[in-house]
Write an enzyme that holds these catalytic residues in place. Structure first.
Site, PDB file in Angstrom:
ATOM      1  N   PHE A  47       1.715   1.009  21.452  1.00 28.58           N
ATOM      2  CA  PHE A  47       2.740   2.059  21.458  1.00 28.58           C
ATOM      3  C   PHE A  47       3.977   1.521  22.159  1.00 28.58           C
ATOM      4  O   PHE A  47       3.889   1.023  23.273  1.00 28.58           O
ATOM      5  CB  PHE A  47       2.260   3.327  22.165  1.00 28.58           C
ATOM      6  CG  PHE A  47       3.289   4.428  22.130  1.00 28.58           C
ATOM      7  CD1 PHE A  47       3.393   5.265  21.030  1.00 28.58           C
ATOM      8  CD2 PHE A  47       4.181   4.600  23.183  1.00 28.58           C
ATOM      9  CE1 PHE A  47       4.370   6.259  20.975  1.00 28.58           C
ATOM     10  CE2 PHE A  47       5.165   5.590  23.136  1.00 28.58           C
ATOM     11  CZ  PHE A  47       5.255   6.425  22.028  1.00 28.58           C
ATOM     12  N   ASP A  49       5.311  -5.275  27.159  1.00 27.09           N
ATOM     13  CA  ASP A  49       5.664  -3.872  27.372  1.00 27.09           C
ATOM     14  C   ASP A  49       4.795  -3.353  28.515  1.00 27.09           C
ATOM     15  O   ASP A  49       3.615  -3.059  28.339  1.00 27.09           O
ATOM     16  CB  ASP A  49       5.416  -3.078  26.083  1.00 27.09           C
ATOM     17  CG  ASP A  49       5.774  -1.597  26.237  1.00 27.09           C
ATOM     18  OD1 ASP A  49       5.857  -1.115  27.387  1.00 27.09           O
ATOM     19  OD2 ASP A  49       5.941  -0.925  25.199  1.00 27.09           O
ATOM     20  N   LYS A  64       8.912   4.346  32.727  1.00 21.38           N
ATOM     21  CA  LYS A  64       8.150   5.456  33.313  1.00 21.38           C
ATOM     22  C   LYS A  64       8.237   5.606  34.848  1.00 21.38           C
ATOM     23  O   LYS A  64       8.909   6.496  35.339  1.00 21.38           O
ATOM     24  CB  LYS A  64       6.697   5.382  32.858  1.00 21.38           C
ATOM     25  CG  LYS A  64       6.548   5.766  31.375  1.00 21.38           C
ATOM     26  CD  LYS A  64       5.117   5.993  30.970  1.00 21.38           C
ATOM     27  CE  LYS A  64       5.011   6.706  29.634  1.00 21.38           C
ATOM     28  NZ  LYS A  64       5.030   5.834  28.464  1.00 21.38           N
TER      29      LYS A  64
END
Ligand SMILES: *Cc1c(COP(=O)(O)O)cnc(C)c1O
Length: 415
Positions: A146, A231, A261
């Site tokens: 993702f 990532d 995040k």
């Protein structure tokens, strides 16, 4: 722990308005969260929740951390925004501190994870076009990964459910099986300008890279002058007990790492960290972001980063991660509903088994009604991403509530 069924008029009105006025791309729980402290939150009706999801791995230092609130207030009284036509101290210092704490030589600031990956995708293409001309354009990503919701990052996200209906998708992506080192030879070749990979797949079910897999990816990248881009938007920033999850793989040095995040402690900020191979690629005019490196977000992120780098915090991640696993193991021994507990530090997935499979959403909702917020990662995995400074008492309380919810599910014959 039982929740009062009664909702105030205000809660009902806000939920109804949200349901009517938001574009219906989310399906928020029918409550209104109102305030938080540490790993606890309260809704407008006064119900208390233990937060085992941290806003999807964002509020890594919990809610209302005084040091973060102070940094925010101090910067809010000085300067909110300048654009990237000018330097500001918080962002300059943050860039320096991120480089000192990592492999990176330079940093690009943005506002979200997708934007950080979008920057990485553009950097990879530009890097290859400067060195090799137009023939080297392919970016390899992995099934189950993702990387975000923009058109390029959703294309990098090799899962049909995120892509369907949004075609035509940008060209130049190629997908490969995760943890299949043998498949890399075929996927990564002369056309490859970069590989983008999560050290632990988060949304895809909390699936860690097997030992040696990232090293094998790195080797193929070196052989074909492709950039190794990690990532770490979910797995980075101390989530696994080291500042970056790739540090668990000995000797691995990436070219690009994306983070977001947890970086702002809840304020939107993302970053692309770039090592020496590609640090000079994006020259003036090539890429940009109006809000990137916002002074308030950067001032808060400096405090977040300092705290996340501390030995005490990293030790707590390991300690609480073990305690969380023990609780899940004990529950599994009693109820047998878990096929596997996987992940690292405080990034933990409990894979549901047998007739429990496919019911992560249902169980998550039951948990909420018992005062504990847990995440899912697909229909088969309950995901735990609690604040990294969660205390013994908070974690015990959260897992006690989880246990009550699971007992109820068993008693109701759903398991
Ligand atoms: C959340 C996430 C993203 C996307 O971040 P946004 O801030 O939602 O754009 C990208 N990659 C990974 C691994 C993530 O977990």
């Amino acid at each position: 722990m039982t929740m009062p069924e009664q909702q105030t008029r205000k809660t009902r009105e806000l939920v109804a308005t949200g349901q009517r006025r938001y574009v219906p791309n989310y399906a928020p729980k029918e409550m209104i969260l109102d305030r938080g402290e540490g790993a606890r939150m309260w809704d407008l009706d006064g119900n208390e929740y233990v937060d085992m999801g941290a806003g999807i791995g964002v509020t890594s230092l919990g809610h209302g951390a005084p040091a973060l609130a102070e940094a925010l207030a101090a910067q809010a009284g000085r300067l909110w925004h300048t654009s990237n036509l000018y330097f500001v101290e918080p962002a300059v210092r943050l860039a320096e501190e991120l480089c000192e704490a990592s492999f990176a030589e330079r940093v690009f600031f943005c506002n979200s994870g997708a934007e950080a990956n979008e920057a990485a995708i553009k950097l990879a293409r530009k890097h290859a076009s400067l060195r090799h001309g137009p023939g080297k354009r392919e970016i390899v990503t992995f099934y189950g990964g993702f990387h975000g919701r923009t058109l390029a990052t959703v294309t990098a996200t090799a899962q049909p459910k995120y892509q369907e209906g949004f075609e035509p998708l940008p060209e130049g992506f190629r997908y490969c099986d995760y943890n299949d080192a043998a498949a890399l030879d075929d996927a990564i070749g002369e056309r490859t300008c970069a590989v983008l990979v999560e050290p632990i797949q988060g949304e895809g079910g909390v699936v860690p890279a097997e030992a040696g897999f990232l090293a094998a990816v790195a080797e193929r990248c070196r052989a074909h002058d492709a950039l190794l881009m990690l990532d770490e938007i979910q797995s980075g920033l101390a989530r696994t007990g080291r500042l970056f999850a790739y540090e668990w793989e000995d000797g691995l040095v990436p070219d690009v790492v994306t983070i977001a995040k947890a970086l702002g402690g809840g304020l939107p900020i993302g970053a692309m960290l770039v090592g020496p191979r590609a640090a000079e690629t994006l020259q003036p005019g090539s890429h940009g972001s109006t809000f990137g490196g916002n002074p308030i977000a950067a001032a808060v992120a400096r405090v977040v980063l300092r705290t996340l780098c501390s030995g005490d915090l990293l030790a707590n991640v390991e300690h609480q991660g073990e305690r969380l696993r023990k609780r899940l193991d004990a529950l599994h021994n009693e109820f047998g509903f878990i096929a596997e507990v996987r992940g690292k530090g405080l990034m933990i997935g409990a894979v549901l088994r047998g007739e429990w499979a496919g019911r992560a959403g249902e169980l998550g909702e039951l948990c909420r009604r018992h005062g504990v917020l847990v995440l899912q990662a697909g229909p088969d995995v309950l995901r735990f991403l609690p604040p990294l400074n969660i205390t013994d008492a908070e974690l015990d309380d959260g897992m006690d509530r989880f246990e009550v919810a699971m007992r109820e599910a068993v008693d109701a014959g759903t398991g």
